[in-house]
Design a protein around this motif. Structure first.
Motif, PDB file in Angstrom:
ATOM      1  N   TRP A   1      35.499  17.709  49.784  1.00 46.70           N
ATOM      2  CA  TRP A   1      34.419  17.697  48.911  1.00 46.70           C
ATOM      3  C   TRP A   1      33.544  18.873  49.794  1.00 46.70           C
ATOM      4  CZ3 TRP A   1      30.022  17.866  52.055  1.00 46.70           C
ATOM      5  CH2 TRP A   1      30.021  17.193  53.174  1.00 46.70           C
TER       6      TRP A   1
ATOM      7  N   PHE B   1      20.191  29.938  50.643  1.00 42.36           N
ATOM      8  CA  PHE B   1      21.077  29.437  49.522  1.00 42.36           C
ATOM      9  C   PHE B   1      22.546  29.859  49.937  1.00 42.36           C
ATOM     10  CE2 PHE B   1      17.286  28.359  46.994  1.00 42.36           C
ATOM     11  CZ  PHE B   1      17.850  27.431  46.385  1.00 42.36           C
TER      12      PHE B   1
ATOM     13  N   TYR C   1      12.631  41.025  53.719  1.00 45.00           N
ATOM     14  CA  TYR C   1      12.711  39.582  53.395  1.00 45.00           C
ATOM     15  C   TYR C   1      13.365  39.344  52.126  1.00 45.00           C
ATOM     16  CZ  TYR C   1      10.637  35.310  51.746  1.00 45.00           C
ATOM     17  OH  TYR C   1      10.159  34.267  51.238  1.00 45.00           O
TER      18      TYR C   1
ATOM     19  N   PRO D   1      10.001  37.748  58.228  1.00 43.18           N
ATOM     20  CA  PRO D   1      10.437  38.855  57.491  1.00 43.18           C
ATOM     21  C   PRO D   1       9.463  39.336  56.599  1.00 43.18           C
ATOM     22  CG  PRO D   1      12.224  37.291  57.718  1.00 43.18           C
ATOM     23  CD  PRO D   1      11.016  36.717  57.868  1.00 43.18           C
TER      24      PRO D   1
ATOM     25  N   LEU E   1      20.319  17.137  55.299  1.00 45.17           N
ATOM     26  CA  LEU E   1      20.197  18.769  55.246  1.00 45.17           C
ATOM     27  C   LEU E   1      18.780  18.945  54.803  1.00 45.17           C
ATOM     28  CD1 LEU E   1      23.495  19.417  53.132  1.00 45.17           C
ATOM     29  CD2 LEU E   1      23.268  19.298  55.694  1.00 45.17           C
ATOM     30  N   VAL E   2      18.185  19.443  55.834  1.00 42.65           N
ATOM     31  CA  VAL E   2      16.685  20.084  55.790  1.00 42.65           C
ATOM     32  C   VAL E   2      16.774  21.648  55.201  1.00 42.65           C
ATOM     33  CG1 VAL E   2      14.426  20.342  56.807  1.00 42.65           C
ATOM     34  CG2 VAL E   2      15.727  18.531  57.491  1.00 42.65           C
ATOM     35  N   ARG E   3      16.896  22.010  54.074  1.00 45.96           N
ATOM     36  CA  ARG E   3      17.428  23.081  53.465  1.00 45.96           C
ATOM     37  C   ARG E   3      16.427  24.273  53.611  1.00 45.96           C
ATOM     38  NH1 ARG E   3      17.142  19.756  49.809  1.00 45.96           N
ATOM     39  NH2 ARG E   3      16.062  20.969  48.154  1.00 45.96           N
TER      40      ARG E   3
ATOM     41  N   VAL F   1      29.290  20.985  49.647  1.00 47.95           N
ATOM     42  CA  VAL F   1      28.102  20.898  48.861  1.00 47.95           C
ATOM     43  C   VAL F   1      27.759  22.468  49.557  1.00 47.95           C
ATOM     44  CG1 VAL F   1      25.738  19.921  49.198  1.00 47.95           C
ATOM     45  CG2 VAL F   1      27.500  18.444  49.051  1.00 47.95           C
ATOM     46  N   ALA F   2      27.250  23.203  48.314  1.00 44.97           N
ATOM     47  CA  ALA F   2      26.905  24.600  48.769  1.00 44.97           C
ATOM     48  C   ALA F   2      25.840  25.054  48.116  1.00 44.97           C
ATOM     49  CB  ALA F   2      28.140  25.400  48.618  1.00 44.97           C
TER      50      ALA F   2
ATOM     51  N   TRP G   1      25.183  29.201  52.040  1.00 47.03           N
ATOM     52  CA  TRP G   1      25.597  28.211  53.070  1.00 47.03           C
ATOM     53  C   TRP G   1      26.592  27.226  52.181  1.00 47.03           C
ATOM     54  CZ3 TRP G   1      24.674  23.071  51.637  1.00 47.03           C
ATOM     55  CH2 TRP G   1      23.651  22.783  50.763  1.00 47.03           C
ATOM     56  N   SER G   2      27.462  26.572  53.082  1.00 47.80           N
ATOM     57  CA  SER G   2      28.278  25.606  52.481  1.00 47.80           C
ATOM     58  C   SER G   2      28.424  24.420  53.632  1.00 47.80           C
ATOM     59  CB  SER G   2      29.582  26.154  52.015  1.00 47.80           C
ATOM     60  OG  SER G   2      30.487  24.947  51.779  1.00 47.80           O
ATOM     61  N   VAL G   3      28.393  22.988  52.980  1.00 46.09           N
ATOM     62  CA  VAL G   3      28.813  21.914  54.006  1.00 46.09           C
ATOM     63  C   VAL G   3      29.979  21.363  53.390  1.00 46.09           C
ATOM     64  CG1 VAL G   3      28.009  19.741  55.011  1.00 46.09           C
ATOM     65  CG2 VAL G   3      26.412  21.632  54.657  1.00 46.09           C
ATOM     66  N   ALA G   4      31.132  21.092  53.900  1.00 47.73           N
ATOM     67  CA  ALA G   4      32.269  20.598  53.613  1.00 47.73           C
ATOM     68  C   ALA G   4      33.040  19.743  54.239  1.00 47.73           C
ATOM     69  CB  ALA G   4      33.409  21.744  52.805  1.00 47.73           C
TER      70      ALA G   4
ATOM     71  N   THR H   1      18.338  16.932  51.632  1.00 48.11           N
ATOM     72  CA  THR H   1      19.422  16.356  50.894  1.00 48.11           C
ATOM     73  C   THR H   1      20.247  15.478  51.952  1.00 48.11           C
ATOM     74  OG1 THR H   1      19.921  18.728  50.058  1.00 48.11           O
ATOM     75  CG2 THR H   1      21.782  17.133  49.704  1.00 48.11           C
TER      76      THR H   1
ATOM     77  N   ARG I   1      13.470  36.161  49.385  1.00 40.72           N
ATOM     78  CA  ARG I   1      13.108  34.832  49.292  1.00 40.72           C
ATOM     79  C   ARG I   1      14.170  33.821  49.172  1.00 40.72           C
ATOM     80  NH1 ARG I   1      11.943  37.061  43.320  1.00 40.72           N
ATOM     81  NH2 ARG I   1      12.118  39.004  44.426  1.00 40.72           N
ATOM     82  N   TYR I   2      15.455  34.201  49.008  1.00 39.63           N
ATOM     83  CA  TYR I   2      16.325  33.204  49.178  1.00 39.63           C
ATOM     84  C   TYR I   2      17.150  33.120  50.486  1.00 39.63           C
ATOM     85  CZ  TYR I   2      15.859  33.821  43.867  1.00 39.63           C
ATOM     86  OH  TYR I   2      15.178  33.954  42.857  1.00 39.63           O
TER      87      TYR I   2
ATOM     88  N   THR J   1      20.320  25.887  60.309  1.00 37.37           N
ATOM     89  CA  THR J   1      19.104  26.574  60.562  1.00 37.37           C
ATOM     90  C   THR J   1      19.018  27.579  61.696  1.00 37.37           C
ATOM     91  OG1 THR J   1      17.884  24.314  59.791  1.00 37.37           O
ATOM     92  CG2 THR J   1      16.658  25.950  60.883  1.00 37.37           C
TER      93      THR J   1
ATOM     94  N   ILE K   1      18.180  31.560  61.358  1.00 44.04           N
ATOM     95  CA  ILE K   1      17.403  32.135  62.307  1.00 44.04           C
ATOM     96  C   ILE K   1      17.864  33.432  62.927  1.00 44.04           C
ATOM     97  CG2 ILE K   1      15.703  32.060  64.326  1.00 44.04           C
ATOM     98  CD1 ILE K   1      15.262  29.205  63.459  1.00 44.04           C
TER      99      ILE K   1
END
Lengths: 391, 391
Positions: A318, B316, B286, A102, B310-312, A320-321, B318-321, A308, B288-289, B273, B277
């Protein structure tokens, strides 16, 4: 050498309302190359509700570096151009170019926040003329910047641009952490890379507000620094007793939310595991799914860009975010946001004091030696750009 | 051979209201050893609002195996005892014993859910006498089980205990996924290990409710199975085009929430990911975050117990729970929960039909060969225990 703005405007023979100034730009090329440069740009004349700021201090925050260098391999950066008009080029690994799509081909200004003097003001903003103000809104790595008057924070009497340069990102993020802790029902919090500028602010906020805080640092001298400013719980991840220390601190504080600036590796997972052990210390019966105590880890930075790794030995309760300031401010709304900003202004020289180890010019910000120093993002090494230095 | 309950009660000369029956137990010893056994226990007489069920079908779900074998190293399990009263012992790795602290020394019954015939009923529950019912509440790997009448689901006319044995965990979890998707503002969802019993139910629910679903499986035959029952988007992670297929499916469906039964490795990270995309395909500028599109990954199982990596590279937002059924049901409250249960009963032989490859006795459930088969948790290999088989 570039002449100061007033002479320049006169000498160039342009209309007196066209103010030219230097601006740092970051460009990702289709070819997979990052190019950083200084551009001479026209500064838009302020509209009725706007002001033009002569920027005199703008920090290099980790959040700026993301846009500045992106995923470029700065170990292979090359310098060109002249001393006053430097150009830096660096390759971007092919597999990381996809995320750049982008912004390819757009020369982007950089710098989230800064402070300076109002040198022009629209007719509804005349009261700001000559005032020292701070502003957020991007493109602050510029000599001059036109912004909405409503987006300016007037600095308290006697405060310099340097005092006010970091008024927003770190202070509001630290306040956002404590506010999030309260909004989500936690009673205490943990913080990594805790000796950072932001971390020191958080220590002072928590002391003032009576919030138990577990500070996690990576070196003994960082632990000493935080102890010096009054931090009660400081855990050093380089200590062989780190995990036990962390668990004890979490038992003592009941912290069930953590903010992590590091992101990569297993530290976040260790924090969740220690929280789970702390929660189970008080458990009266076994639950096959782990404790029912909800544990939250927010990742707000990427000091370590490696993956991570979550070793899921902390049950199912739990999260993680990712955590960012802007969505937080949108969530709480403008009124609550204004309260936070007022607190920053009131405590600018105490709770929210920032310390800079170096003040550099825009040209120096593109000097390869200086860059390799500030790109390390070492705790205690904090860089301030004065865009009007040396021009 | 153990005698059936009626004769047993009479033959033992005990008071006629003491009903004894076999119960499977799991014990973690202080020494670091897991011991599984069959115990002969008294079944509590039903109180006014309770019923006693003769359990005739109770599934071995992944969620049961967590309590059954815990973190024991079953590759080194040993059998002892007799054919009718088998005992299985296995070592627990020392580093995993810490999480076992709350259950050490407690002989724990196993089995989340099951179905059978009501053979005794308290005075306020006489209407259930003789009915086929399903129940959830633990300790279902037992010949007899006394539960609250209110916790029973009466099976529809003609349904067997086998039909009703898996009425709760899988059906309600699948319904909880779709409900969570709606409650959290998403429009479509993705699911891993999608050819599981639960995954097949989810395909049918989504078809019925018109919810776009991206199914992720690990083998071509699993993909074929899901296509056969009408799944539109099926991505096979063993295919070289997996990531592209997944991204295309996420672009087509706009799925921004995923439920992951696997937990370990990088699959969850790949999903986030690909979602990022997909979100950026529509981005006009664009950031940056990363994109501002919020991406949610829920981990509800641990088919792979290795760390979640997690390949970040997904911004920013997002959440994994962790995700569990019980807190979900608490959140929605009893009225909404009753609606979900009514739907399960109404569609028991269609949407929520379960298929079992094997029906085994309690003693067989502790046979090392049988155990090694069901502990594989292979898709298509689903075990049902009939606690009254062979006794």
């Amino acid at each position: 050498m570039l002449s100061p703005f007033a002479d320049d405007t006169l000498a160039s023979g342009k209309m007196e309302d066209v103010m030219q100034g230097l601006q740092l730009r970051s460009l990702v090329k289709e070819s997979g190359e990052l190019e950083l440069s200084l551009q001479r740009v026209d500064t838009p004349e302020p509209k009725d509700d706007e002001v033009m700021i002569r920027v005199e201090g703008t920090p290099i925050n980790p959040s700026d570096i993301g846009l500045l260098t992106g995923p470029a391999d700065m170990a292979h950066a090359k310098a060109s151009g002249s001393k006053d008009s430097p150009v830096v080029s660096a390759p971007i690994p092919q597999n990381l170019m996809r995320a750049m799509a982008p912004r390819i081909g757009q020369s982007m200004p950089v710098g989230n926040e800064g402070a300076g003097t109002v040198i022009k003001a629209g007719k509804n903003a005349q009261n700001l003329m000559g005032k020292k103000v701070a502003a957020i809104g991007g493109a602050m790595y510029s000599q001059y910047r036109t912004v909405r008057a409503a987006d300016c924070l007037v600095l308290p009497e006697g405060a310099s641009a340097k005092d006010g340069a970091s008024c927003f990102v770190n202070p509001l993020t630290a306040l956002a952490m404590v506010a999030t802790m309260r909004m989500e029902g936690h009673k205490a919090l943990a913080h990594t890379a805790a000796a950072s500028n932001l971390g020191q602010m958080l220590v002072k906020i928590c002391l003032k507000d009576g919030v138990p805080l577990v500070n996690i640092v990576r070196k003994p001298d960082q632990a000493a620094l935080l102890k010096d400013i009054g931090a009660k719980y400081v855990c050093d991840s380089s200590s062989p007793n780190f995990f036990e220390d962390l668990t004890s601190a979490l038992v003592a504080t009941n912290a069930t939310i953590a903010f992590d600036a590091i992101g990569g590796g297993r530290l976040g997972s260790q924090i969740l595991t220690a929280m789970e052990i702390a929660a189970n210390k008080n458990a009266t019966s076994y639950s096959r799914y782990g404790s029912t105590t909800f544990k939250q880890l927010y990742i707000y930075g990427a000091l370590d860009t490696s993956p991570t790794e979550l070793v899921r030995s902390f049950g199912f309760s739990w999260s993680v975010a990712g955590f960012l300031l802007t969505p937080f401010l949108q969530k709480i709304g403008p009124e609550e946001g204004a309260k936070l900003r007022a607190r920053v202004a009131a405590e600018l020289k105490t709770t929210f004091a920032s310390h800079y180890s170096h003040t550099i010019s825009l040209a120096e910000a593109l000097d390869l030696n200086v860059m390799s120093a500030y790109l390390k993002r070492a705790t205690g090494d904090k860089y301030l750009i004065d865009p009007n230095k040396g021009v």
